[in-house]
Design a protein around this motif. Structure first.
Motif, PDB file in Angstrom:
ATOM      1  N   SER A  48       0.711  -1.258   0.082  1.00 42.47           N
ATOM      2  CA  SER A  48       0.039   0.041  -0.109  1.00 42.47           C
ATOM      3  C   SER A  48       0.892   1.401  -0.138  1.00 42.47           C
ATOM      4  CB  SER A  48      -0.894   0.024   1.153  1.00 42.47           C
ATOM      5  OG  SER A  48      -0.201   0.013   2.365  1.00 42.47           O
ATOM      6  N   LEU A  49       0.159   2.564  -0.412  1.00 41.89           N
ATOM      7  CA  LEU A  49       0.883   3.751  -0.217  1.00 41.89           C
ATOM      8  C   LEU A  49       1.463   3.979   1.051  1.00 41.89           C
ATOM      9  CD1 LEU A  49       1.490   6.233  -1.782  1.00 41.89           C
ATOM     10  CD2 LEU A  49      -0.743   7.243  -0.982  1.00 41.89           C
ATOM     11  N   TRP A  50       0.718   3.666   2.351  1.00 43.60           N
ATOM     12  CA  TRP A  50       1.222   4.047   3.641  1.00 43.60           C
ATOM     13  C   TRP A  50       2.611   3.353   3.863  1.00 43.60           C
ATOM     14  CZ3 TRP A  50      -0.286   8.033   5.801  1.00 43.60           C
ATOM     15  CH2 TRP A  50      -1.389   8.673   5.472  1.00 43.60           C
ATOM     16  N   ARG A  51       2.402   2.270   3.247  1.00 42.60           N
ATOM     17  CA  ARG A  51       3.630   0.936   3.485  1.00 42.60           C
ATOM     18  C   ARG A  51       4.984   1.739   2.647  1.00 42.60           C
ATOM     19  NH1 ARG A  51       5.182  -4.344   4.682  1.00 42.60           N
ATOM     20  NH2 ARG A  51       6.845  -5.208   3.407  1.00 42.60           N
ATOM     21  N   GLN A  52       4.635   2.089   1.490  1.00 42.34           N
ATOM     22  CA  GLN A  52       5.758   2.661   0.964  1.00 42.34           C
ATOM     23  C   GLN A  52       6.382   4.020   1.421  1.00 42.34           C
ATOM     24  OE1 GLN A  52       4.589   3.269  -3.379  1.00 42.34           O
ATOM     25  NE2 GLN A  52       4.095   1.123  -3.608  1.00 42.34           N
ATOM     26  N   LEU A  53       5.470   4.860   2.077  1.00 46.66           N
ATOM     27  CA  LEU A  53       5.718   6.045   2.639  1.00 46.66           C
ATOM     28  C   LEU A  53       6.513   5.670   3.960  1.00 46.66           C
ATOM     29  CD1 LEU A  53       2.767   8.370   2.453  1.00 46.66           C
ATOM     30  CD2 LEU A  53       4.840   8.581   1.209  1.00 46.66           C
ATOM     31  N   PHE A  54       6.109   4.873   4.792  1.00 42.22           N
ATOM     32  CA  PHE A  54       6.857   4.112   5.970  1.00 42.22           C
ATOM     33  C   PHE A  54       8.240   3.752   5.641  1.00 42.22           C
ATOM     34  CE2 PHE A  54       8.225   0.921   8.745  1.00 42.22           C
ATOM     35  CZ  PHE A  54       8.320   1.505  10.033  1.00 42.22           C
ATOM     36  N   PHE A  55       8.334   3.149   4.645  1.00 40.43           N
ATOM     37  CA  PHE A  55       9.887   2.738   4.161  1.00 40.43           C
ATOM     38  C   PHE A  55      10.657   3.636   3.689  1.00 40.43           C
ATOM     39  CE2 PHE A  55       7.697  -1.692   4.510  1.00 40.43           C
ATOM     40  CZ  PHE A  55       8.268  -2.191   5.204  1.00 40.43           C
ATOM     41  N   ALA A  56       9.933   4.579   2.752  1.00 41.99           N
ATOM     42  CA  ALA A  56      10.850   5.742   2.483  1.00 41.99           C
ATOM     43  C   ALA A  56      11.293   6.746   3.340  1.00 41.99           C
ATOM     44  CB  ALA A  56       9.736   6.434   1.443  1.00 41.99           C
ATOM     45  N   LEU A  57      10.357   6.835   4.682  1.00 42.39           N
ATOM     46  CA  LEU A  57      10.942   7.513   5.714  1.00 42.39           C
ATOM     47  C   LEU A  57      12.016   6.940   6.515  1.00 42.39           C
ATOM     48  CD1 LEU A  57      10.376  10.113   7.368  1.00 42.39           C
ATOM     49  CD2 LEU A  57       8.546   8.731   8.696  1.00 42.39           C
ATOM     50  N   ALA A  58      11.859   5.531   6.694  1.00 41.57           N
ATOM     51  CA  ALA A  58      12.952   4.643   7.344  1.00 41.57           C
ATOM     52  C   ALA A  58      14.081   4.886   6.704  1.00 41.57           C
ATOM     53  CB  ALA A  58      12.301   3.351   7.563  1.00 41.57           C
ATOM     54  N   LYS A  59      14.070   4.898   5.248  1.00 43.56           N
ATOM     55  CA  LYS A  59      15.504   4.896   4.391  1.00 43.56           C
ATOM     56  C   LYS A  59      15.891   6.510   4.729  1.00 43.56           C
ATOM     57  CE  LYS A  59      15.319   2.995   0.486  1.00 43.56           C
ATOM     58  NZ  LYS A  59      14.870   2.535  -0.992  1.00 43.56           N
ATOM     59  N   MET A  60      15.005   7.367   4.792  1.00 41.81           N
ATOM     60  CA  MET A  60      15.603   8.925   4.961  1.00 41.81           C
ATOM     61  C   MET A  60      16.292   8.868   6.205  1.00 41.81           C
ATOM     62  SD  MET A  60      13.276  12.183   4.559  1.00 41.81           S
ATOM     63  CE  MET A  60      12.886  11.793   3.059  1.00 41.81           C
ATOM     64  N   ILE A  61      15.598   8.493   7.378  1.00 38.78           N
ATOM     65  CA  ILE A  61      16.258   8.453   8.821  1.00 38.78           C
ATOM     66  C   ILE A  61      17.705   7.615   8.725  1.00 38.78           C
ATOM     67  CG2 ILE A  61      16.121   7.587  11.187  1.00 38.78           C
ATOM     68  CD1 ILE A  61      12.896   8.130  10.505  1.00 38.78           C
ATOM     69  N   TRP A  62      17.627   6.745   7.917  1.00 42.70           N
ATOM     70  CA  TRP A  62      19.123   5.820   7.931  1.00 42.70           C
ATOM     71  C   TRP A  62      19.949   6.595   7.365  1.00 42.70           C
ATOM     72  CZ3 TRP A  62      22.308   4.227   4.214  1.00 42.70           C
ATOM     73  CH2 TRP A  62      23.126   3.049   4.685  1.00 42.70           C
ATOM     74  N   TRP A  63      19.727   7.313   6.369  1.00 41.75           N
ATOM     75  CA  TRP A  63      20.769   8.112   5.663  1.00 41.75           C
ATOM     76  C   TRP A  63      21.183   9.133   6.646  1.00 41.75           C
ATOM     77  CZ3 TRP A  63      23.943   7.028   2.007  1.00 41.75           C
ATOM     78  CH2 TRP A  63      23.576   6.068   0.880  1.00 41.75           C
ATOM     79  N   PHE A  64      20.259   9.969   7.127  1.00 37.53           N
ATOM     80  CA  PHE A  64      20.729  11.025   8.128  1.00 37.53           C
ATOM     81  C   PHE A  64      21.279  10.554   9.428  1.00 37.53           C
ATOM     82  CE2 PHE A  64      17.705  13.680   5.345  1.00 37.53           C
ATOM     83  CZ  PHE A  64      18.631  14.481   5.116  1.00 37.53           C
ATOM     84  N   SER A  65      20.857   9.457   9.761  1.00 36.78           N
ATOM     85  CA  SER A  65      21.558   8.829  10.826  1.00 36.78           C
ATOM     86  C   SER A  65      23.139   8.590  10.639  1.00 36.78           C
ATOM     87  CB  SER A  65      20.827   7.576  11.344  1.00 36.78           C
ATOM     88  OG  SER A  65      21.509   7.052  12.684  1.00 36.78           O
ATOM     89  N   GLY A  66      23.207   7.863   9.486  1.00 40.20           N
ATOM     90  CA  GLY A  66      24.579   7.857   9.217  1.00 40.20           C
ATOM     91  C   GLY A  66      25.357   9.059   9.073  1.00 40.20           C
ATOM     92  N   ALA A  67      24.840   9.827   8.381  1.00 45.00           N
ATOM     93  CA  ALA A  67      25.290  11.194   8.252  1.00 45.00           C
ATOM     94  C   ALA A  67      25.833  11.749   9.724  1.00 45.00           C
ATOM     95  CB  ALA A  67      24.629  12.437   7.641  1.00 45.00           C
ATOM     96  N   THR A  68      24.814  11.793  10.621  1.00 42.90           N
ATOM     97  CA  THR A  68      25.160  12.206  12.069  1.00 42.90           C
ATOM     98  C   THR A  68      26.238  11.465  12.966  1.00 42.90           C
ATOM     99  OG1 THR A  68      22.810  12.835  12.234  1.00 42.90           O
ATOM    100  CG2 THR A  68      23.933  12.611  14.135  1.00 42.90           C
ATOM    101  N   MET A  69      26.304  10.116  12.559  1.00 45.39           N
ATOM    102  CA  MET A  69      27.246   9.414  13.112  1.00 45.39           C
ATOM    103  C   MET A  69      28.659   9.631  12.523  1.00 45.39           C
ATOM    104  SD  MET A  69      28.002   5.062  13.038  1.00 45.39           S
ATOM    105  CE  MET A  69      28.258   5.499  11.148  1.00 45.39           C
ATOM    106  N   LEU A  70      28.926  10.180  11.095  1.00 46.74           N
ATOM    107  CA  LEU A  70      30.066  10.553  10.844  1.00 46.74           C
ATOM    108  C   LEU A  70      30.341  11.889  11.132  1.00 46.74           C
ATOM    109  CD1 LEU A  70      29.497   9.435   6.971  1.00 46.74           C
ATOM    110  CD2 LEU A  70      31.102   8.356   8.843  1.00 46.74           C
ATOM    111  N   VAL A  71      29.333  12.746  11.392  1.00 45.97           N
ATOM    112  CA  VAL A  71      29.535  14.177  11.940  1.00 45.97           C
ATOM    113  C   VAL A  71      30.151  14.082  13.434  1.00 45.97           C
ATOM    114  CG1 VAL A  71      28.769  16.251  12.405  1.00 45.97           C
ATOM    115  CG2 VAL A  71      28.178  15.356  10.299  1.00 45.97           C
ATOM    116  N   SER A  72      29.552  13.122  14.234  1.00 46.24           N
ATOM    117  CA  SER A  72      29.974  12.924  15.665  1.00 46.24           C
ATOM    118  C   SER A  72      31.680  12.419  15.598  1.00 46.24           C
ATOM    119  CB  SER A  72      29.134  12.003  16.154  1.00 46.24           C
ATOM    120  OG  SER A  72      27.872  12.657  16.338  1.00 46.24           O
ATOM    121  N   SER A  73      31.784  11.767  14.707  1.00 46.96           N
ATOM    122  CA  SER A  73      33.118  11.019  14.654  1.00 46.96           C
ATOM    123  C   SER A  73      34.346  12.308  14.296  1.00 46.96           C
ATOM    124  CB  SER A  73      33.376   9.745  13.787  1.00 46.96           C
ATOM    125  OG  SER A  73      32.973  10.461  12.355  1.00 46.96           O
ATOM    126  N   ILE A  74      33.764  13.387  13.467  1.00 46.63           N
ATOM    127  CA  ILE A  74      34.691  13.974  13.209  1.00 46.63           C
ATOM    128  C   ILE A  74      34.699  15.129  14.168  1.00 46.63           C
ATOM    129  CG2 ILE A  74      34.584  16.312  11.646  1.00 46.63           C
ATOM    130  CD1 ILE A  74      33.357  14.588   9.274  1.00 46.63           C
TER     131      ILE A  74
END
Length: 489
Positions: A48-74
């Motif tokens: 469904s559309l809601w499932r696609q939106l949920f997984f898109a949001l999860a992937k978006m959080i994953w990318w920004f979480s990885g960026a935040t982890m790299l910034v913390s290491s810097i």
């Protein structure tokens, strides 16, 4: 949530921030992969559309979480010892690059937009935006260059080639803020500052060099003029005596001798005070030595007339000194004449001790020529309280207050001193008892000035009324109510 937890729970501990961000990123990665979702894949999940939106949001959080982890290491590992401003700048630039990369990844892997095509099609827009923001971008990149080059720091006093100068109070990406001598805020764009030649007056240390040109009438030889100006520098309380100040004769003709006085002060903010003192000392020492300051155009026939009789010379010199001294500014002409009749001239070689610390002087000592240092032994060390020049006096505590000297008086040069006995003061004050209040006020100002100069006082009270009472007691004067006291009631 990891960012919120790290920011509010652990704001000062970068290692724990990195640990929290890393743990969140690892857990989120495991959850997405266990459900068959690859954040780095462009494939969209079915459903469904809601499932696609949920997984898109999860992937978006994953990318920004990885960026935040790299910034913390810097933030944790990119550190320049003793250069925190440069480290912060590099950290901010790397963090910006990482977040831009995360945004482009989200656009590419989640929304399926080709990043290369997006960058190419936005080139024209970037050019237009760059032209519109040319001045601001120039300030930003100039700010980066100034921060990396570090020609100055907050708190430094700088001077630009156009004459603008002040203390740096703030520097940012856009501009540098200076606080000038008039206490006004001067905002200079980084673009202009980067192009301008600037002088940092606080590097390599806080001291600042000053050169003052002086013009004197050549009634003495250049060597005598040089010795006079060296005495002026030796007498100063405001300049640094190490490194030693210098006198340089720069010009000589029939009308004028030109010289440069070069010295250093502890801080550039003391420049005006030091110059004012040097000018005052030049006037007093030159007058005591019989040397006149040069005019812009001196008449060729200008000569200095001096009395030939030594007794008349002493009388004339003492009369001029008494009129110029603040201590005797309230005396009448008849009272000054009484003082001049009792004056005795004494000479002392360099290094002589005229008065010892703790001694009660029986006469007021007026410096007629030379320099006297008042040195006090305090807590096992000897500190210098003051340096006295022609027109200054010492020994007043013993004569006028019956107190001991706070330090020993030592001649730094060949010294000529006029002595005024306490009997002479007694004769004058018996005729005018109100003089005690006037002298008490002057002595109070002198004591406060000495305390401010060195930060060390003595047990002598500096209140005018207290000093006036001591003078009355010492000279057996009747107690009168001064206008100053009556107004205070």
């Amino acid at each position: 949530m990891s960012m919120l937890a790290a920011r509010f729970a652990l704001p000062k501990r970068q290692a724990f921030k990195l640990a929290v961000h890393s743990a969140f990123f690892v857990i989120l990665t495991a959850l997405l992969l266990s459900h068959g979702i690859e954040p780095y894949s462009t494939s969209a999940p079915s459903g469904s559309l809601w499932r696609q939106l949920f997984f898109a949001l999860a992937k978006m959080i994953w990318w920004f979480s990885g960026a935040t982890m790299l910034v913390s290491s810097i933030r944790l590992f990119v550190i320049f010892e003793r250069r925190p401003r440069e480290a912060k700048l590099i950290q901010d630039m790397l963090a910006g690059i990482i977040y831009v990369g995360a945004i482009l990844s989200v656009i590419s892997y989640i929304f399926g937009v080709p990043v290369g095509t997006l960058i190419a099609t936005s080139g024209a827009f970037a050019i237009i935006l760059g032209l519109a923001l040319q001045s601001s971008l120039s300030d930003v990149f100039s700010g980066i260059a100034l921060n990396l080059g570090r020609p100055y720091s907050v708190g430094d006093w700088i001077m630009l080639e156009n004459g603008t100068q002040g203390r740096v109070v703030e520097t940012n990406w856009r501009a540098t803020h200076l606080l000038n001598a008039a206490n006004d805020l001067v905002v200079i764009p980084n673009n202009l500052l980067a192009k301008s030649q600037l002088v940092n007056l606080n590097n390599p240390d806080e001291s600042h060099g000053i050169t003052m040109p002086i013009r004197l009438i050549p009634t003495r030889s250049p060597g005598a003029i040089e010795q006079l100006l060296e005495t002026v520098l030796l007498a100063s309380n405001r300049i640094m005596h190490s490194p030693a100040p210098m006198v340089t004769i720069t010009g000589l003709d029939g009308d004028v001798i030109e010289a440069d006085l070069s010295f250093r002060i502890k801080d550039v903010s003391q420049s005006s005070t030091a110059k004012n003192e040097i000018y005052d000392l030049i006037y007093r020492h030159a007058h005591a030595a019989g040397i006149s300051l040069a005019l812009r155009c001196n008449p060729p026939s200008e000569t200095l007339v001096r009395p030939e009789n030594p007794i008349d010379a002493v009388k004339e010199s003492s009369a001029i000194l008494l009129k110029a001294m603040q201590l005797f500014c309230t005396l009448t002409e008849a009272e000054r004449e009484t003082l001049m009749l009792s004056i005795q001239q004494n000479t002392y070689p360099r290094g002589s001790e005229i008065l010892a610390q703790g001694e009660r002087s029986s006469a007021l000592m007026i410096v007629a020529k030379g320099v006297v240092a008042i040195r006090r032994r305090y807590d096992g060390t000897e500190i210098e309280l003051n340096r006295l020049s022609p027109g200054d006096f010492f020994g007043e505590r013993g004569v006028l207050m019956g107190a001991e000297e706070p330090g020993r008086a030592v001649s730094l040069t060949q010294l000529v001193v006029y002595r005024v006995s306490s009997d002479c003061f007694s004769e004058i004050m018996q005729k005018r008892p109100a003089l005690a209040d006037e002298i008490g006020q002057i002595l109070a100002e002198r004591l406060e000035k000495e305390k401010r100069l060195v930060g060390v006082g003595d047990e002598t009270s500096s209140h005018p009324n207290s000093l006036a009472d001591r003078i009355r007691y010492l000279f057996h004067l009747p107690h009168t109510v001064s206008p100053q006291r009556s107004s205070g009631r």
